[in-house]
Design an enzyme around this catalytic site. Structure first.
Site, PDB file in Angstrom:
ATOM      1  N   ALA A  28       0.815  -1.225   0.000  1.00 29.78           N
ATOM      2  CA  ALA A  28       0.000   0.000   0.000  1.00 29.78           C
ATOM      3  C   ALA A  28       0.845   1.270   0.000  1.00 29.78           C
ATOM      4  O   ALA A  28       0.653   2.166  -0.829  1.00 29.78           O
ATOM      5  CB  ALA A  28      -0.933  -0.021   1.206  1.00 29.78           C
TER       6      ALA A  28
ATOM      7  N   ARG B  50       2.648  11.508 -10.493  1.00 24.80           N
ATOM      8  CA  ARG B  50       1.621  12.507 -10.812  1.00 24.80           C
ATOM      9  C   ARG B  50       2.198  13.927 -10.731  1.00 24.80           C
ATOM     10  O   ARG B  50       1.765  14.824 -11.445  1.00 24.80           O
ATOM     11  CB  ARG B  50       0.432  12.386  -9.849  1.00 24.80           C
ATOM     12  CG  ARG B  50      -0.419  11.142 -10.054  1.00 24.80           C
ATOM     13  CD  ARG B  50      -1.673  11.190  -9.197  1.00 24.80           C
ATOM     14  NE  ARG B  50      -2.404   9.932  -9.270  1.00 24.80           N
ATOM     15  CZ  ARG B  50      -2.421   9.006  -8.324  1.00 24.80           C
ATOM     16  NH1 ARG B  50      -1.726   9.196  -7.212  1.00 24.80           N
ATOM     17  NH2 ARG B  50      -3.117   7.901  -8.470  1.00 24.80           N
TER      18      ARG B  50
ATOM     19  N   SER C 174       1.054  -4.349  -4.337  1.00 24.71           N
ATOM     20  CA  SER C 174      -0.183  -3.592  -4.166  1.00 24.71           C
ATOM     21  C   SER C 174      -1.389  -4.487  -3.879  1.00 24.71           C
ATOM     22  O   SER C 174      -2.456  -4.323  -4.460  1.00 24.71           O
ATOM     23  CB  SER C 174      -0.454  -2.745  -5.418  1.00 24.71           C
ATOM     24  OG  SER C 174      -1.457  -1.798  -5.179  1.00 24.71           O
TER      25      SER C 174
ATOM     26  N   CYS D  23      -5.813  -7.122   4.059  1.00 28.84           N
ATOM     27  CA  CYS D  23      -7.060  -7.164   4.828  1.00 28.84           C
ATOM     28  C   CYS D  23      -8.125  -8.022   4.165  1.00 28.84           C
ATOM     29  O   CYS D  23      -9.084  -8.444   4.816  1.00 28.84           O
ATOM     30  CB  CYS D  23      -7.594  -5.746   5.034  1.00 28.84           C
ATOM     31  SG  CYS D  23      -6.438  -4.662   5.888  1.00 28.84           S
TER      32      CYS D  23
ATOM     33  N   VAL E  94      16.599  -5.771  -0.812  1.00 23.59           N
ATOM     34  CA  VAL E  94      17.619  -4.780  -0.484  1.00 23.59           C
ATOM     35  C   VAL E  94      18.287  -5.238   0.805  1.00 23.59           C
ATOM     36  O   VAL E  94      17.628  -5.378   1.843  1.00 23.59           O
ATOM     37  CB  VAL E  94      17.013  -3.380  -0.324  1.00 23.59           C
ATOM     38  CG1 VAL E  94      18.084  -2.389   0.114  1.00 23.59           C
ATOM     39  CG2 VAL E  94      16.369  -2.933  -1.636  1.00 23.59           C
TER      40      VAL E  94
ATOM     41  N   ASP F 229       3.549   0.654   7.420  1.00 24.49           N
ATOM     42  CA  ASP F 229       3.606  -0.133   8.659  1.00 24.49           C
ATOM     43  C   ASP F 229       4.970  -0.120   9.340  1.00 24.49           C
ATOM     44  O   ASP F 229       5.100  -0.580  10.471  1.00 24.49           O
ATOM     45  CB  ASP F 229       3.213  -1.588   8.371  1.00 24.49           C
ATOM     46  CG  ASP F 229       1.747  -1.737   8.024  1.00 24.49           C
ATOM     47  OD1 ASP F 229       1.029  -0.717   8.029  1.00 24.49           O
ATOM     48  OD2 ASP F 229       1.312  -2.871   7.735  1.00 24.49           O
TER      49      ASP F 229
ATOM     50  N   ASN G  69      -1.475   4.170   2.941  1.00 21.72           N
ATOM     51  CA  ASN G  69      -1.735   4.893   1.691  1.00 21.72           C
ATOM     52  C   ASN G  69      -1.524   6.390   1.869  1.00 21.72           C
ATOM     53  O   ASN G  69      -0.939   7.065   1.014  1.00 21.72           O
ATOM     54  CB  ASN G  69      -3.164   4.615   1.218  1.00 21.72           C
ATOM     55  CG  ASN G  69      -3.250   3.399   0.314  1.00 21.72           C
ATOM     56  OD1 ASN G  69      -2.849   3.451  -0.826  1.00 21.72           O
ATOM     57  ND2 ASN G  69      -3.752   2.305   0.850  1.00 21.72           N
TER      58      ASN G  69
END
Length: 558
Positions: free
Chosen positions: A10, A21, A38, A42, A80, A286, A308
């Site tokens: 997320a 954008r 993505s 949940c 990584v 998180d 998000n």
């Protein structure tokens, strides 16, 4: 400019989308050690319970889609392994080929998420065939396939948080007998114990076995399966399927190796722009620490909605934007069979820790008109006694919980006081609300208690006072039939219709508590007695209904 993001669920994908954008000039790439991006963690329980039919519904986007839509390169199954902050490079390992490479960045965003807590008894059994976690899409695949082929009849769920309860509901839905093991004294630690007890009752009503104050001290395996589970009190259980849902901790190992500061909550400390203690490195989702909108203290609540939001903010900031993180209330919601349970802001326990003197209201009202099948809501709301500011709420009911918790979360976010709730111009029609919506009544009753000399007493406080042997005058204002069926210990019966003429028989100087079934008639009786010169009169918040629930809980805990 080159933006590198570690993590593609997320938060990480939100960073990339917002950054693109804002600018077409930046090179943006994402590394993730998993093979899916993505996805909806949940939604996994609902796939297991077959409410979500196709797994693809939880993974609507892949790396190719992201490349075409946003011109972002996503490298899945790439881990990584090290951050070199001084020269702004990272070391990356291709998990499929073993190839290692060095990559440079101008801005680095950590979206490494959280990792499941594995109880000690299961550490050496993580590769057994019937033990599962619920964190990744591959976990969903494995559980689904296990149920399909092995056809388990019993399941044990370790942990009674959101995921644990959702899995319990969904496994029971497909015919599996479920036992929940919870190390704490209640389910859903996000609630106060009195509200959590109502959730426990719903679980038990649906044949879910709930073991509180219990841990698994030993797991016995044979032929690749865990065959026996032994609890801390010596009980032995057999479960065909075991779900580990004991919570998560932020995945900070990579950050700590780069000397990035970790906050009091155990997550990465960030400022309002999601910047860490190391220049040009950000943290979101998180793995990142948030802070309470009410207390301004560090807070960790790993939720997709917050992830998000954090990702969008970081994506804006690294491309020259001005967005800032404003903190959270920790709002959450979950469905448990016929009930919806939601919470926002501080609990009573939180307020006690924060040393805030609170007014507490239990409000029991239908979500819409009774004559159109309105269903009961139980609202526990808190406000600061000094300022009237709304501090938090917990709601349980069958219908209309979601919109009420969102109204309360909005009011708290904008610093609303109890009286503000009463003055809200909410939508009303009989299929959707009552003329005095539960939100309006919550504000009115809390304001009356804090500012209008109409104090409330919680069932917990009454039970404590009774236990201390305090001299109390408790008046049951209901019908004789209701009184004889169930009553507050030590109460005398004077129906509201008779109270005006019989009030002279009462002692005006003794602490008096009035009550009815849910609170409204008790409030009318309180007003009458105060107007007749009684010194201290409290209305029992939530009435006899809430008293009996809390009395039962107190009795169980003895």
């Amino acid at each position: 400019m080159k933006i590198v993001i570690i993590g593609s669920v997320a938060a990480g994908t939100s960073v990339a989308a917002k950054a693109r954008r804002n600018t077409e000039e930046a090179e943006i790439r994402i590394y993730d050690q998993d093979q899916d991006i993505s996805y909806s963690i949940c939604g996994i329980p609902y796939y297991i319970g077959e409410e979500v039919v196709e797994l693809d519904q939880l993974t609507p986007r892949n790396a190719a889609w992201f490349k075409k839509r946003y011109n972002v390169d996503i490298f899945t199954q790439h881990r990584v392994t090290k951050i070199n902050a001084e020269n702004q490079t990272i070391e990356v390992e291709n998990l499929q080929t073993g190839e290692k490479k060095l990559d440079a960045y101008d801005e680095l965003i950590l979206a490494t998420g959280a990792k499941p807590i594995v109880p000690e008894a299961f550490l050496e059994h993580q590769l057994t065939k019937n033990i599962f976690q619920v964190r990744r899409i591959q976990d969903a695949v494995r559980i689904h396939e296990f149920i399909k082929h092995e056809k388990p009849k019993t399941a044990m769920i370790i942990g009674a948080g959101f995921i644990g309860l959702e899995m319990a509901e969904q496994l029971a839905r497909i015919g599996i007998e479920v036992t929940i093991v919870q190390r704490n004294h209640q389910v859903l630690k996000q609630l106060d114990s009195d509200m959590a007890y109502r959730v426990q009752q719903e679980l038990e009503k649906n044949q879910i076995h709930v073991l509180l104050n219990t841990t698994i001290s030993q797991a016995v395996s044979q032929n690749g399966y865990v065959t026996e589970l032994i609890t801390n009190n010596g009980q032995s259980f057999v479960a065909d399927l075991v779900i580990l849902a004991a919570g998560v901790i932020p995945n900070t190992s990579l950050a700590q190796s780069a000397q990035i500061k970790v906050g009091a909550s155990g997550a990465i400390e960030v400022n309002k722009k999601m910047q860490t203690s190391v220049p040009h490195i950000y943290a979101v989702g998180d793995v990142a620490e948030s802070y309470s909108l009410i207390t301004n203290k560090p807070m960790y609540r790993p939720l997709g909605s917050t992830a998000n939001k954090m990702g969008r903010i970081a994506g804006d900031v690294v491309t020259g934007g001005t967005l800032e993180h404003r903190g959270i209330l920790g709002t959450g919601i979950v469905r448990v069979f016929d009930l919806t349970i939601a919470h926002t802001g501080l609990t009573e326990a939180d307020a006690l820790i924060a040393e805030i003197e609170t007014g507490i209201l239990y409000n029991i009202k239908p979500n819409h008109a009774d004559y159109l099948g309105g269903q009961e809501l139980i609202i526990k709301a808190l406000a600061d006694k000094k300022t009237g500011r709304i501090l938090g709420a917990q709601i349980i009911g069958k219908q209309g919980v979601d919109k009420r918790i969102d109204v309360l979360a909005t009011a708290i976010s904008f610093g609303g006081v109890a009286e503000d709730l009463f003055h809200l111009d909410l939508a009303y029609a009989p299929p959707f609300a009552t003329t005095k919506d539960p939100i309006l009544y919550t504000g009115m009753a809390l304001d009356n208690a804090i500012n209008m000399g109409r104090p409330l007493m919680t069932p917990t406080e009454l039970i404590e006072r009774q236990g201390n042997g305090e001299r109390l005058q408790i008046i049951d204002t209901r019908s004789k039939k209701q009184y004889e069926k169930s009553k507050v210990e030590g109460a005398i019966h004077i129906p509201l219709a008779e109270l005006r003429e019989k009030q002279s028989e009462l002692d005006k100087n003794i602490l008096t508590i009035t009550y009815c079934n849910k609170g409204v008639t008790g409030n009318a009786a309180q007003n009458l007695l105060l107007n007749k010169g009684f010194k201290d009169v409290y209305n029992l918040s939530g009435g006899n209904k809430m008293y009996q629930l809390i009395f039962d809980l107190a009795h169980k805990n003895k």
